[in-house]
Write an enzyme that holds these catalytic residues in place. Structure first.
Site, PDB file in Angstrom:
ATOM      1  N   MET A   1       0.671  -1.232  -0.059  1.00 39.62           N
ATOM      2  CA  MET A   1       0.054  -0.049  -0.066  1.00 39.62           C
ATOM      3  C   MET A   1       0.847   1.350   0.110  1.00 39.62           C
ATOM      4  SD  MET A   1      -2.927  -1.309  -0.018  1.00 39.62           S
ATOM      5  CE  MET A   1      -4.140  -0.476   0.471  1.00 39.62           C
ATOM      6  N   CYS A   2       0.940   1.808  -1.118  1.00 36.40           N
ATOM      7  CA  CYS A   2       2.006   2.892  -1.388  1.00 36.40           C
ATOM      8  C   CYS A   2       1.100   4.225  -1.798  1.00 36.40           C
ATOM      9  CB  CYS A   2       2.917   2.826  -2.491  1.00 36.40           C
ATOM     10  SG  CYS A   2       3.915   1.054  -2.201  1.00 36.40           S
ATOM     11  N   THR A   3       1.810   5.496  -1.409  1.00 40.06           N
ATOM     12  CA  THR A   3       1.237   6.639  -1.594  1.00 40.06           C
ATOM     13  C   THR A   3       2.244   7.395  -2.661  1.00 40.06           C
ATOM     14  OG1 THR A   3      -0.201   6.844   0.103  1.00 40.06           O
ATOM     15  CG2 THR A   3       0.105   8.770  -0.963  1.00 40.06           C
TER      16      THR A   3
END
Length: 330
Positions: free
Chosen positions: A4-6
Protein backbone atom coordinates in the site's frame (compact mmCIF):
# COMPACT_ATOMS: atom_id res chain seq x y z
CA UNK A 1 0.64 -10.08 -0.12
CA UNK A 2 -0.31 -6.46 -0.71
CA UNK A 3 1.71 -3.25 -0.84
CA UNK A 4 0.00 0.00 0.00
CA UNK A 5 1.92 3.00 -1.31
CA UNK A 6 1.18 6.68 -1.89
CA UNK A 7 2.73 8.93 -4.55
CA UNK A 8 2.22 12.58 -5.50
CA UNK A 9 3.81 15.54 -7.27
CA UNK A 10 4.61 18.92 -5.72
CA UNK A 11 5.44 22.30 -7.26
CA UNK A 12 7.61 24.63 -5.20
CA UNK A 13 7.53 28.44 -5.09
CA UNK A 14 10.16 28.59 -7.84
CA UNK A 15 8.09 26.46 -10.26
CA UNK A 16 10.25 23.35 -9.81
CA UNK A 17 8.57 19.95 -9.65
CA UNK A 18 9.09 16.96 -7.35
CA UNK A 19 7.75 13.41 -7.19
CA UNK A 20 7.33 11.68 -3.83
CA UNK A 21 6.37 8.19 -2.74
CA UNK A 22 5.98 6.01 0.32
CA UNK A 23 7.03 2.38 0.00
CA UNK A 24 4.61 0.39 2.14
CA UNK A 25 5.09 -3.35 2.18
CA UNK A 26 4.81 -6.38 4.42
CA UNK A 27 7.81 -8.37 3.16
CA UNK A 28 11.17 -6.82 4.00
CA UNK A 29 12.47 -5.41 0.71
CA UNK A 30 15.68 -3.96 2.22
CA UNK A 31 15.59 -1.21 -0.40
CA UNK A 32 18.45 1.26 -0.38
CA UNK A 33 19.69 4.19 -2.47
CA UNK A 34 21.35 3.18 -5.73
CA UNK A 35 22.72 4.92 -8.83
CA UNK A 36 22.29 3.10 -12.15
CA UNK A 37 24.81 4.35 -14.74
CA UNK A 38 24.16 5.05 -18.40
CA UNK A 39 23.82 1.97 -20.62
CA UNK A 40 23.52 -0.36 -17.63
CA UNK A 41 22.27 -3.79 -18.67
CA UNK A 42 19.22 -5.21 -16.91
CA UNK A 43 18.32 -8.88 -17.15
CA UNK A 44 14.71 -9.62 -18.01
CA UNK A 45 12.34 -12.36 -16.88
CA UNK A 46 10.65 -12.20 -20.30
CA UNK A 47 13.41 -11.96 -22.90
CA UNK A 48 16.89 -13.46 -23.04
CA UNK A 49 18.50 -10.22 -24.22
CA UNK A 50 17.27 -7.96 -21.42
CA UNK A 51 17.63 -4.20 -21.96
CA UNK A 52 19.89 -1.19 -21.45
CA UNK A 53 18.96 2.51 -21.65
CA UNK A 54 20.89 5.64 -22.52
CA UNK A 55 20.05 7.52 -19.29
CA UNK A 56 21.48 7.01 -15.84
CA UNK A 57 19.29 7.42 -12.79
CA UNK A 58 19.18 7.37 -9.01
CA UNK A 59 16.52 5.68 -6.93
CA UNK A 60 15.77 2.92 -4.48
CA UNK A 61 16.48 -0.71 -5.17
CA UNK A 62 18.33 -3.84 -4.28
CA UNK A 63 20.86 -6.10 -5.95
CA UNK A 64 19.24 -9.52 -6.34
CA UNK A 65 21.57 -10.92 -8.96
CA UNK A 66 20.72 -7.82 -10.97
CA UNK A 67 19.07 -4.65 -9.74
CA UNK A 68 15.42 -4.53 -8.73
CA UNK A 69 14.56 -0.78 -8.87
CA UNK A 70 11.14 0.38 -7.71
CA UNK A 71 11.40 4.16 -8.08
CA UNK A 72 13.81 6.86 -9.16
CA UNK A 73 14.64 9.94 -11.22
CA UNK A 74 16.89 10.04 -14.28
CA UNK A 75 19.38 12.63 -15.46
CA UNK A 76 16.82 14.09 -17.91
CA UNK A 77 14.30 14.81 -15.12
CA UNK A 78 11.90 11.90 -15.56
CA UNK A 79 10.66 10.29 -12.34
CA UNK A 80 8.75 7.04 -11.90
CA UNK A 81 7.52 4.75 -9.15
CA UNK A 82 5.79 1.38 -8.77
CA UNK A 83 2.58 0.95 -6.77
CA UNK A 84 0.49 -2.17 -6.20
CA UNK A 85 -2.67 -2.74 -8.24
CA UNK A 86 -4.57 -5.97 -7.70
CA UNK A 87 -6.63 -5.43 -10.87
CA UNK A 88 -3.62 -5.53 -13.20
CA UNK A 89 -4.33 -7.63 -16.29
CA UNK A 90 -1.03 -8.58 -17.87
CA UNK A 91 -0.45 -10.32 -21.18
CA UNK A 92 -0.11 -14.09 -20.89
CA UNK A 93 2.77 -14.15 -23.37
CA UNK A 94 5.13 -11.77 -25.17
CA UNK A 95 3.73 -9.89 -28.14
CA UNK A 96 5.53 -9.53 -31.44
CA UNK A 97 6.82 -6.04 -32.31
CA UNK A 98 6.54 -4.94 -28.68
CA UNK A 99 8.97 -4.31 -25.85
CA UNK A 100 8.00 -7.12 -23.47
CA UNK A 101 8.71 -6.61 -19.78
CA UNK A 102 7.99 -8.19 -16.41
CA UNK A 103 6.11 -5.81 -14.12
CA UNK A 104 9.11 -4.93 -11.86
CA UNK A 105 11.14 -4.10 -15.00
CA UNK A 106 8.90 -1.22 -16.11
CA UNK A 107 10.44 1.51 -13.92
CA UNK A 108 14.10 0.83 -14.85
CA UNK A 109 13.09 0.56 -18.50
CA UNK A 110 11.26 3.91 -18.46
CA UNK A 111 14.01 5.71 -16.56
CA UNK A 112 16.71 4.35 -18.84
CA UNK A 113 14.98 5.16 -22.12
CA UNK A 114 12.82 8.30 -21.83
CA UNK A 115 13.34 11.95 -20.96
CA UNK A 116 9.76 13.15 -20.55
CA UNK A 117 6.17 12.12 -19.97
CA UNK A 118 5.44 13.03 -23.60
CA UNK A 119 8.02 10.47 -24.75
CA UNK A 120 6.51 7.80 -22.49
CA UNK A 121 3.03 8.50 -23.86
CA UNK A 122 4.32 8.09 -27.41
CA UNK A 123 5.92 4.76 -26.53
CA UNK A 124 3.17 3.15 -24.43
CA UNK A 125 1.50 1.39 -27.35
CA UNK A 126 4.73 -0.55 -27.97
CA UNK A 127 5.17 -1.68 -24.36
CA UNK A 128 3.68 -4.92 -23.07
CA UNK A 129 3.77 -6.23 -19.50
CA UNK A 130 3.84 -10.03 -19.35
CA UNK A 131 2.53 -12.22 -16.52
CA UNK A 132 5.81 -13.77 -15.38
CA UNK A 133 6.74 -14.49 -11.75
CA UNK A 134 9.33 -12.27 -10.13
CA UNK A 135 12.33 -14.38 -9.03
CA UNK A 136 12.57 -12.61 -5.65
CA UNK A 137 8.89 -12.65 -4.63
CA UNK A 138 7.99 -15.84 -6.52
CA UNK A 139 4.71 -14.32 -7.75
CA UNK A 140 3.45 -12.27 -10.69
CA UNK A 141 3.62 -8.85 -9.03
CA UNK A 142 0.47 -6.79 -9.79
CA UNK A 143 1.57 -3.21 -10.29
CA UNK A 144 0.72 0.10 -11.84
CA UNK A 145 3.13 3.00 -12.28
CA UNK A 146 3.27 6.77 -11.87
CA UNK A 147 5.47 8.82 -14.19
CA UNK A 148 6.21 12.55 -13.90
CA UNK A 149 8.63 15.08 -15.35
CA UNK A 150 9.94 18.57 -14.69
CA UNK A 151 7.09 20.22 -16.64
CA UNK A 152 4.69 18.99 -13.94
CA UNK A 153 3.09 16.41 -16.24
CA UNK A 154 2.04 13.22 -14.46
CA UNK A 155 0.49 10.03 -15.79
CA UNK A 156 -0.56 6.68 -14.39
CA UNK A 157 0.20 3.52 -16.38
CA UNK A 158 -2.10 0.52 -15.94
CA UNK A 159 -2.32 -2.66 -17.96
CA UNK A 160 -5.94 -3.60 -18.58
CA UNK A 161 -7.52 -6.00 -21.03
CA UNK A 162 -6.80 -3.37 -23.70
CA UNK A 163 -3.05 -3.49 -23.14
CA UNK A 164 -0.88 -0.94 -21.36
CA UNK A 165 -2.74 2.37 -21.09
CA UNK A 166 -1.85 5.79 -19.71
CA UNK A 167 -4.12 8.17 -17.84
CA UNK A 168 -3.34 11.84 -17.33
CA UNK A 169 -3.37 12.54 -13.59
CA UNK A 170 -4.90 16.00 -12.94
CA UNK A 171 -4.98 15.35 -9.18
CA UNK A 172 -1.24 14.69 -9.04
CA UNK A 173 -1.79 11.75 -6.66
CA UNK A 174 -1.89 7.96 -6.88
CA UNK A 175 -2.23 5.14 -4.38
CA UNK A 176 -3.26 1.50 -4.98
CA UNK A 177 -6.43 -0.41 -5.91
CA UNK A 178 -8.95 0.28 -7.37
CA UNK A 179 -7.88 1.47 -10.81
CA UNK A 180 -7.03 5.14 -11.31
CA UNK A 181 -10.29 6.37 -12.92
CA UNK A 182 -12.22 5.14 -9.87
CA UNK A 183 -10.10 7.31 -7.55
CA UNK A 184 -10.82 10.45 -9.58
CA UNK A 185 -14.54 9.69 -9.46
CA UNK A 186 -14.34 9.11 -5.70
CA UNK A 187 -13.01 12.66 -5.17
CA UNK A 188 -16.52 13.89 -6.04
CA UNK A 189 -17.58 12.77 -2.57
CA UNK A 190 -15.31 15.36 -0.95
CA UNK A 191 -15.97 18.80 -2.49
CA UNK A 192 -16.66 20.24 0.97
CA UNK A 193 -13.11 19.88 2.34
CA UNK A 194 -11.45 23.20 3.17
CA UNK A 195 -8.38 24.26 5.18
CA UNK A 196 -10.44 27.07 6.74
CA UNK A 197 -12.73 27.36 9.75
CA UNK A 198 -16.22 26.16 8.90
CA UNK A 199 -19.02 28.75 9.08
CA UNK A 200 -21.49 28.49 11.98
CA UNK A 201 -24.78 26.65 11.50
CA UNK A 202 -28.14 27.05 13.21
CA UNK A 203 -29.91 24.00 14.67
CA UNK A 204 -33.23 25.28 16.01
CA UNK A 205 -32.26 27.74 18.72
CA UNK A 206 -28.71 26.37 18.94
CA UNK A 207 -25.89 28.05 17.03
CA UNK A 208 -23.16 25.50 16.30
CA UNK A 209 -19.85 27.29 15.81
CA UNK A 210 -17.45 24.36 15.78
CA UNK A 211 -14.36 23.91 17.90
CA UNK A 212 -12.03 26.18 15.96
CA UNK A 213 -9.47 25.83 13.18
CA UNK A 214 -9.65 22.62 11.18
CA UNK A 215 -13.43 22.34 11.10
CA UNK A 216 -13.43 22.87 7.33
CA UNK A 217 -11.66 19.54 6.91
CA UNK A 218 -14.07 17.50 9.02
CA UNK A 219 -14.69 14.21 7.23
CA UNK A 220 -11.19 13.96 5.74
CA UNK A 221 -10.46 10.20 5.70
CA UNK A 222 -7.84 9.18 8.22
CA UNK A 223 -7.49 5.43 7.77
CA UNK A 224 -4.82 3.58 5.80
CA UNK A 225 -6.93 2.19 2.95
CA UNK A 226 -5.94 3.15 -0.56
CA UNK A 227 -9.07 5.25 -1.31
CA UNK A 228 -8.68 7.16 1.96
CA UNK A 229 -5.00 7.84 1.41
CA UNK A 230 -5.75 9.09 -2.11
CA UNK A 231 -8.31 11.61 -0.83
CA UNK A 232 -6.14 12.64 2.12
CA UNK A 233 -3.08 13.28 -0.04
CA UNK A 234 -5.11 15.07 -2.72
CA UNK A 235 -6.36 17.45 -0.01
CA UNK A 236 -2.92 17.94 1.57
CA UNK A 237 -1.20 18.45 -1.78
CA UNK A 238 -3.78 21.04 -2.83
CA UNK A 239 -3.33 23.09 0.33
CA UNK A 240 0.38 22.58 1.06
CA UNK A 241 2.59 25.61 1.53
CA UNK A 242 4.75 26.36 -1.52
CA UNK A 243 8.28 26.83 -0.25
CA UNK A 244 11.49 27.87 -1.98
CA UNK A 245 14.80 26.00 -2.02
CA UNK A 246 15.31 22.26 -2.35
CA UNK A 247 16.16 21.67 1.32
CA UNK A 248 12.94 23.38 2.40
CA UNK A 249 10.97 21.40 -0.18
CA UNK A 250 12.30 18.06 1.07
CA UNK A 251 11.38 19.06 4.61
CA UNK A 252 7.86 19.91 3.40
CA UNK A 253 7.55 16.62 1.51
CA UNK A 254 8.63 14.71 4.60
CA UNK A 255 5.86 16.37 6.59
CA UNK A 256 3.27 15.68 3.87
CA UNK A 257 4.18 12.01 3.57
CA UNK A 258 4.02 11.70 7.36
CA UNK A 259 0.25 11.92 7.00
CA UNK A 260 0.20 8.59 5.12
CA UNK A 261 3.22 7.02 6.82
CA UNK A 262 2.21 3.63 8.32
CA UNK A 263 3.96 2.61 11.57
CA UNK A 264 4.56 -1.06 12.25
CA UNK A 265 1.61 -2.76 13.91
CA UNK A 266 -1.07 -0.39 12.64
CA UNK A 267 -2.00 -2.33 9.50
CA UNK A 268 -1.94 -6.10 9.86
CA UNK A 269 -2.29 -8.56 7.00
CA UNK A 270 -4.35 -11.75 6.99
CA UNK A 271 -1.22 -13.76 7.82
CA UNK A 272 -0.44 -11.52 10.81
CA UNK A 273 2.37 -9.64 9.08
CA UNK A 274 2.61 -5.86 9.37
CA UNK A 275 2.33 -3.70 6.26
CA UNK A 276 4.35 -0.57 7.05
CA UNK A 277 6.21 2.30 5.39
CA UNK A 278 9.70 0.90 4.83
CA UNK A 279 10.98 4.16 3.35
CA UNK A 280 9.92 7.40 1.74
CA UNK A 281 11.48 8.66 -1.49
CA UNK A 282 11.63 12.24 -2.78
CA UNK A 283 12.72 13.03 -6.34
CA UNK A 284 13.75 16.46 -7.58
CA UNK A 285 12.76 16.40 -11.23
CA UNK A 286 14.74 19.57 -11.98
CA UNK A 287 18.08 18.66 -10.38
CA UNK A 288 17.90 14.86 -10.58
CA UNK A 289 18.56 14.51 -6.85
CA UNK A 290 17.02 11.52 -5.09
CA UNK A 291 16.26 11.55 -1.35
CA UNK A 292 15.75 8.41 0.73
CA UNK A 293 14.18 8.42 4.21
CA UNK A 294 14.22 4.97 5.86
CA UNK A 295 11.87 3.79 8.59
CA UNK A 296 14.67 2.97 11.01
CA UNK A 297 15.98 6.44 11.86
CA UNK A 298 14.15 8.99 9.64
CA UNK A 299 17.48 10.41 8.42
CA UNK A 300 17.11 11.81 4.91
CA UNK A 301 19.89 10.70 2.55
CA UNK A 302 20.59 12.43 -0.76
CA UNK A 303 21.94 10.96 -3.99
CA UNK A 304 23.60 13.29 -6.48
CA UNK A 305 23.96 12.09 -10.08
CA UNK A 306 27.61 12.98 -10.70
CA UNK A 307 29.28 12.35 -14.05
CA UNK A 308 31.57 9.79 -12.42
CA UNK A 309 28.59 7.77 -11.23
CA UNK A 310 26.67 8.16 -14.49
CA UNK A 311 29.64 6.97 -16.54
CA UNK A 312 30.65 4.14 -14.19
CA UNK A 313 30.67 0.55 -15.39
CA UNK A 314 28.65 -0.80 -12.47
CA UNK A 315 25.74 0.40 -10.35
CA UNK A 316 26.64 2.05 -7.05
CA UNK A 317 24.67 1.07 -3.96
CA UNK A 318 24.51 2.85 -0.60
CA UNK A 319 23.71 0.64 2.43
CA UNK A 320 22.16 3.35 4.60
CA UNK A 321 22.25 1.15 7.71
CA UNK A 322 26.03 1.58 7.59
CA UNK A 323 26.07 5.24 6.62
CA UNK A 324 25.64 6.56 10.19
CA UNK A 325 25.02 10.30 10.01
CA UNK A 326 26.46 10.95 6.55
CA UNK A 327 23.46 12.62 4.95
CA UNK A 328 24.72 13.44 1.46
CA UNK A 329 25.61 10.44 -0.73
CA UNK A 330 27.81 11.53 -3.65
Amino acid sequence: MLAMCTSFTYEDADKNWYLSRTMDFEAELSGRPVVIPRNYHFNSTVTAEGFAGQYGFGGAGRDLGGYFVVDGVNEAGLGAATLYLEESNYSEKPLADHVNLGSPEVVPYLLGHYASVAEVKAAVAQLNVVAVPNPFMKIVVPLHWVVADKTGAMIVLEQTGNGLEYFDDPAGVMTNSPQFPWHLLNLNQYPHLRPTIEASTQYGDVKATGFGAGTGAMGLPGDYTSPSRFVRMAYLRQNAEQVSGEANVINTLSHLTSSVNIPKGEKLMANGGSDYTQYRGYMSLNTGHYYFQPYQDQTIYEITLSEDLLNAKDAHEYPVAQAQQINVLN
